[in-house]
Design an enzyme around this catalytic site. Sequence first.
Site, PDB file in Angstrom:
ATOM      1  N   ARG B 124       0.819  -1.235   0.000  1.00 47.90           N
ATOM      2  CA  ARG B 124       0.000   0.000   0.000  1.00 47.90           C
ATOM      3  C   ARG B 124       0.842   1.269   0.000  1.00 47.90           C
ATOM      4  O   ARG B 124       0.373   2.327   0.407  1.00 47.90           O
ATOM      5  CB  ARG B 124      -0.973   0.020   1.170  1.00 47.90           C
ATOM      6  CG  ARG B 124      -2.005  -1.072   1.120  1.00 47.90           C
ATOM      7  CD  ARG B 124      -3.214  -0.753   1.989  1.00 47.90           C
ATOM      8  NE  ARG B 124      -4.162  -1.839   1.899  1.00 47.90           N
ATOM      9  CZ  ARG B 124      -4.165  -2.891   2.715  1.00 47.90           C
ATOM     10  NH1 ARG B 124      -3.264  -2.980   3.664  1.00 47.90           N
ATOM     11  NH2 ARG B 124      -5.060  -3.841   2.547  1.00 47.90           N
ATOM     12  N   LYS B 145       3.420  11.854 -10.986  1.00 49.97           N
ATOM     13  CA  LYS B 145       2.674  10.920 -11.834  1.00 49.97           C
ATOM     14  C   LYS B 145       3.490   9.646 -12.015  1.00 49.97           C
ATOM     15  O   LYS B 145       4.622   9.690 -12.500  1.00 49.97           O
ATOM     16  CB  LYS B 145       2.413  11.535 -13.204  1.00 49.97           C
ATOM     17  CG  LYS B 145       1.241  12.477 -13.268  1.00 49.97           C
ATOM     18  CD  LYS B 145       0.978  12.803 -14.742  1.00 49.97           C
ATOM     19  CE  LYS B 145      -0.180  13.727 -14.952  1.00 49.97           C
ATOM     20  NZ  LYS B 145      -0.405  13.961 -16.399  1.00 49.97           N
ATOM     21  N   GLU B 187      11.309  19.301 -24.444  1.00 46.61           N
ATOM     22  CA  GLU B 187      10.550  19.575 -23.210  1.00 46.61           C
ATOM     23  C   GLU B 187      11.148  20.767 -22.442  1.00 46.61           C
ATOM     24  O   GLU B 187      10.423  21.496 -21.767  1.00 46.61           O
ATOM     25  CB  GLU B 187      10.500  18.327 -22.312  1.00 46.61           C
ATOM     26  CG  GLU B 187       9.802  17.129 -22.925  1.00 46.61           C
ATOM     27  CD  GLU B 187       8.262  17.185 -22.867  1.00 46.61           C
ATOM     28  OE1 GLU B 187       7.693  18.231 -22.474  1.00 46.61           O
ATOM     29  OE2 GLU B 187       7.634  16.181 -23.243  1.00 46.61           O
ATOM     30  N   LYS B 228       7.868  23.577 -14.221  1.00 46.10           N
ATOM     31  CA  LYS B 228       7.042  22.392 -13.970  1.00 46.10           C
ATOM     32  C   LYS B 228       6.551  22.373 -12.524  1.00 46.10           C
ATOM     33  O   LYS B 228       5.377  22.091 -12.250  1.00 46.10           O
ATOM     34  CB  LYS B 228       7.858  21.133 -14.278  1.00 46.10           C
ATOM     35  CG  LYS B 228       7.161  19.809 -13.913  1.00 46.10           C
ATOM     36  CD  LYS B 228       6.332  19.234 -15.040  1.00 46.10           C
ATOM     37  CE  LYS B 228       5.582  17.973 -14.656  1.00 46.10           C
ATOM     38  NZ  LYS B 228       6.069  16.774 -15.297  1.00 46.10           N
ATOM     39  N   GLU B 238      -4.113  17.379 -11.480  1.00 48.36           N
ATOM     40  CA  GLU B 238      -4.491  17.615 -12.863  1.00 48.36           C
ATOM     41  C   GLU B 238      -5.964  17.925 -13.024  1.00 48.36           C
ATOM     42  O   GLU B 238      -6.662  17.359 -13.879  1.00 48.36           O
ATOM     43  CB  GLU B 238      -4.136  16.373 -13.708  1.00 48.36           C
ATOM     44  CG  GLU B 238      -3.919  16.709 -15.171  1.00 48.36           C
ATOM     45  CD  GLU B 238      -3.269  15.552 -15.915  1.00 48.36           C
ATOM     46  OE1 GLU B 238      -3.455  14.408 -15.509  1.00 48.36           O
ATOM     47  OE2 GLU B 238      -2.586  15.830 -16.892  1.00 48.36           O
ATOM     48  N   ARG B 242      -2.863  22.188 -14.488  1.00 51.78           N
ATOM     49  CA  ARG B 242      -1.845  21.279 -14.994  1.00 51.78           C
ATOM     50  C   ARG B 242      -2.003  21.014 -16.496  1.00 51.78           C
ATOM     51  O   ARG B 242      -1.078  20.566 -17.155  1.00 51.78           O
ATOM     52  CB  ARG B 242      -1.902  19.971 -14.191  1.00 51.78           C
ATOM     53  CG  ARG B 242      -0.652  19.137 -14.306  1.00 51.78           C
ATOM     54  CD  ARG B 242      -0.499  18.221 -13.100  1.00 51.78           C
ATOM     55  NE  ARG B 242       0.542  17.242 -13.307  1.00 51.78           N
ATOM     56  CZ  ARG B 242       1.086  16.519 -12.316  1.00 51.78           C
ATOM     57  NH1 ARG B 242       0.677  16.679 -11.069  1.00 51.78           N
ATOM     58  NH2 ARG B 242       2.026  15.649 -12.564  1.00 51.78           N
ATOM     59  N   ASN B 246       0.197  20.333 -21.243  1.00 52.57           N
ATOM     60  CA  ASN B 246      -0.130  19.570 -22.459  1.00 52.57           C
ATOM     61  C   ASN B 246       0.212  20.318 -23.743  1.00 52.57           C
ATOM     62  O   ASN B 246       0.012  19.791 -24.833  1.00 52.57           O
ATOM     63  CB  ASN B 246      -1.622  19.221 -22.481  1.00 52.57           C
ATOM     64  CG  ASN B 246      -1.946  18.107 -21.513  1.00 52.57           C
ATOM     65  OD1 ASN B 246      -1.077  17.335 -21.152  1.00 52.57           O
ATOM     66  ND2 ASN B 246      -3.201  18.044 -21.102  1.00 52.57           N
ATOM     67  N   HIS B 249       1.399  18.633 -26.846  1.00 51.85           N
ATOM     68  CA  HIS B 249       1.210  17.205 -26.616  1.00 51.85           C
ATOM     69  C   HIS B 249      -0.077  16.654 -27.216  1.00 51.85           C
ATOM     70  O   HIS B 249      -0.173  15.456 -27.464  1.00 51.85           O
ATOM     71  CB  HIS B 249       1.254  16.890 -25.113  1.00 51.85           C
ATOM     72  CG  HIS B 249       2.657  16.841 -24.571  1.00 51.85           C
ATOM     73  ND1 HIS B 249       3.463  17.950 -24.531  1.00 51.85           N
ATOM     74  CD2 HIS B 249       3.398  15.810 -24.078  1.00 51.85           C
ATOM     75  CE1 HIS B 249       4.638  17.609 -24.016  1.00 51.85           C
ATOM     76  NE2 HIS B 249       4.628  16.326 -23.736  1.00 51.85           N
ATOM     77  N   HIS B 253       1.200  13.871 -29.259  1.00 49.04           N
ATOM     78  CA  HIS B 253       0.997  12.491 -28.849  1.00 49.04           C
ATOM     79  C   HIS B 253       0.369  11.664 -29.974  1.00 49.04           C
ATOM     80  O   HIS B 253       0.761  10.522 -30.220  1.00 49.04           O
ATOM     81  CB  HIS B 253       0.127  12.448 -27.585  1.00 49.04           C
ATOM     82  CG  HIS B 253       0.118  11.123 -26.912  1.00 49.04           C
ATOM     83  ND1 HIS B 253      -0.954  10.632 -26.220  1.00 49.04           N
ATOM     84  CD2 HIS B 253       1.060  10.156 -26.858  1.00 49.04           C
ATOM     85  CE1 HIS B 253      -0.677   9.421 -25.761  1.00 49.04           C
ATOM     86  NE2 HIS B 253       0.541   9.116 -26.125  1.00 49.04           N
ATOM     87  N   HIS B 265       9.593  10.975 -28.506  1.00 53.61           N
ATOM     88  CA  HIS B 265       8.572  11.790 -27.839  1.00 53.61           C
ATOM     89  C   HIS B 265       8.831  13.279 -28.041  1.00 53.61           C
ATOM     90  O   HIS B 265       7.927  14.043 -28.392  1.00 53.61           O
ATOM     91  CB  HIS B 265       8.528  11.445 -26.345  1.00 53.61           C
ATOM     92  CG  HIS B 265       7.509  12.243 -25.585  1.00 53.61           C
ATOM     93  ND1 HIS B 265       6.146  12.048 -25.760  1.00 53.61           N
ATOM     94  CD2 HIS B 265       7.631  13.249 -24.676  1.00 53.61           C
ATOM     95  CE1 HIS B 265       5.486  12.902 -24.974  1.00 53.61           C
ATOM     96  NE2 HIS B 265       6.369  13.634 -24.310  1.00 53.61           N
TER      97      HIS B 265
END
Lengths: 364, 364
Positions: B124, B145, B187, B228, B238, B242, B246, B249, B253, B265
């Site tokens: 956990r 994340k 990035e 960031k 998010e 946030r 994107n 992206h 993406h 990427h």
Amino acid sequence: MSTLHVKSKTGDYPVVADGHVLEKLGEHLVALNTPKDTRVTIITDETVGQLPFAKTAIQSIEDAGYRTQCLEVPAGDQSKSLAVASTLYPKLLAFGMRRSDLIVALGGGVIGDLAGFIAATYLRGIAFVQAPTTLLAHDSSIGGKVGVNLPEGKNLVGAFYPPRAVLYDLSALAHLPARQWINGMAEVIKHGIIGNPQLFEQLEAQPLTSCPDAAVLEPILTAAMKVKIDVVEADEREASRRQVLNIGHTLGHAIEQRSHYQLGHGEAVSIGLVLEAKLAVARGLLDEQTARRIEVVLANHGLPTAPPRDDWNEVAALIDVDKKHGSTLWTFALPTAIGDVAIVKDVSKAEVEVVYQRALEEAE
Amino acid sequence: MSTLHVKSKTGDYPVVADGHVLEKLGEHLVALNTPKDTRVTIITDETVGQLPFAKTAIQSIEDAGYRTQCLEVPAGDQSKSLAVASTLYPKLLAFGMRRSDLIVALGGGVIGDLAGFIAATYLRGIAFVQAPTTLLAHDSSIGGKVGVNLPEGKNLVGAFYPPRAVLYDLSALAHLPARQWINGMAEVIKHGIIGNPQLFEQLEAQPLTSCPDAAVLEPILTAAMKVKIDVVEADEREASRRQVLNIGHTLGHAIEQRSHYQLGHGEAVSIGLVLEAKLAVARGLLDEQTARRIEVVLANHGLPTAPPRDDWNEVAALIDVDKKHGSTLWTFALPTAIGDVAIVKDVSKAEVEVVYQRALEEAE
């Protein structure tokens, strides 16, 4: 209708209990401010899914205007696995579940743990509601522990992830087989020992050996859940105080495993509570009379109180594994009175063996 | 040595960057108050595991007195899976890892996401430290994340689970192949566009086309990471802010997927940034000159800026899937200036197509 509230670092949630929750499940979701375009996936097992109240519950959600799908997994602990979770995630995707959507866990502890784990991890976490249908789940549905088993052991993968609400239909408990009922009562009695002497005395005076009317059950279960809530609020992430909930479980869990789950969880906990009360007496932490009261109230509920005829060393080996470290001393939660528990960190294998063997002899 | 701090609801954490982090990794763990009886599992990939700095890092942890094991997974995105996680949990158990123990993620984004997911779910949740070894990971290691992919798509299972620290060795980046370097720079440039005009101007004046000395890199990466950090502190889960991350992206993406990951990427994000800047111009949100600056700075870093010759409808279909709902309008994060981004929720497929097709023609 009783409503308790649980404070949690990641969001407070209500615990609603009465005899009509499932037939009004849709209304409850509306009351929780669930937007009408929310998709709702109900996760249940094949046994519960066939019961009339399950159909009623799903119909109620649809009647409230939500799009639903119902996913059933095989009944039993083997569904609490990463393999079963892996089969469910794609079904959430196929149904178009987004981060703002909702999972309802309709079932006992296995379903609550599995569906909660999926909710905790799908798209990095979506909301879920616990809709318990067993007596044992009065315990497992509160506190935010979710997870699955590994082949190596139980609950080894999971999260602390509180539900949005616990919606508990007490009339659904009428379907429980007698043995499941008394297994659940072991945890109710445990909650009395931990923090509610009045609850304990009520069960001494009037054992609850089968499911009563929801109106009778409501104050009893509310009292039991309140004990659990107070403990988890004080220690959400199980740093210390939450250990008191382990009363009966250190020995109980090992005995349950040794029986290869022929003993139910509550039955094993009942034996564990009796043995750990005797251990507390041996340590001078508890008077003999109180230990005897614990044994009698459990016996009066039809629960076993003597350890199974087994090799102590095998039981001890499982406690060692459960404690997950190589220390030679074990930590136990031991009762010091009805309503009070101490955490004792220096219990030796030898002193537990004395208690265990003496209990075996007394049971002859 | 630069140290930034990230505020998180479930625990603040430092981001330490300099050219000597890995050789002092053990000291850093001591400085984080890691008790000496903590077991440390390093999770890395087979490529990084063979590099000299990996051995140095592990040696440093052992020299500080910790018991360690190192688990290697195959390099590449396919290791970010529940199947690979399932093979690692038992190894943590076998090593005796308890809830008080520690995982170190030594590698790029794949390792950080995988090891972080395992840390978030084993027993956990146990502590983990991000030790990034790529430039791209200046982005992915911050913000909490973590997750794994499903066959159906990327990052579909995971959690928001902040690390105990990000310990970033900038001299380790010297091992990166040229193409990985420029992918990471996409990035860094993105972070300039989102929130640091000075950083952007510095990269315009002096493109960073290969890995410089750690001393030169430190202020640049610290500035990018600060952008960031500011965003994720404002919106850890998010919910809204946030979304500015994107930028580049949404199209990027889809283009990355359509290339079947032949485009890196950062390369796909570069194309996405250029197209989305053009989209912002078409909407009157951005002046043409600023869009041109974005295109030039990316091109000067050796990054592609024109969309691949592809069927627009296939790209659009992937955006639809990515947005995970059937709405006819898309949400984009669009630049409005160097240092500012707007969230625009009513973008039609048709207007993006116009931008896409025109960019294709211009590239002829």
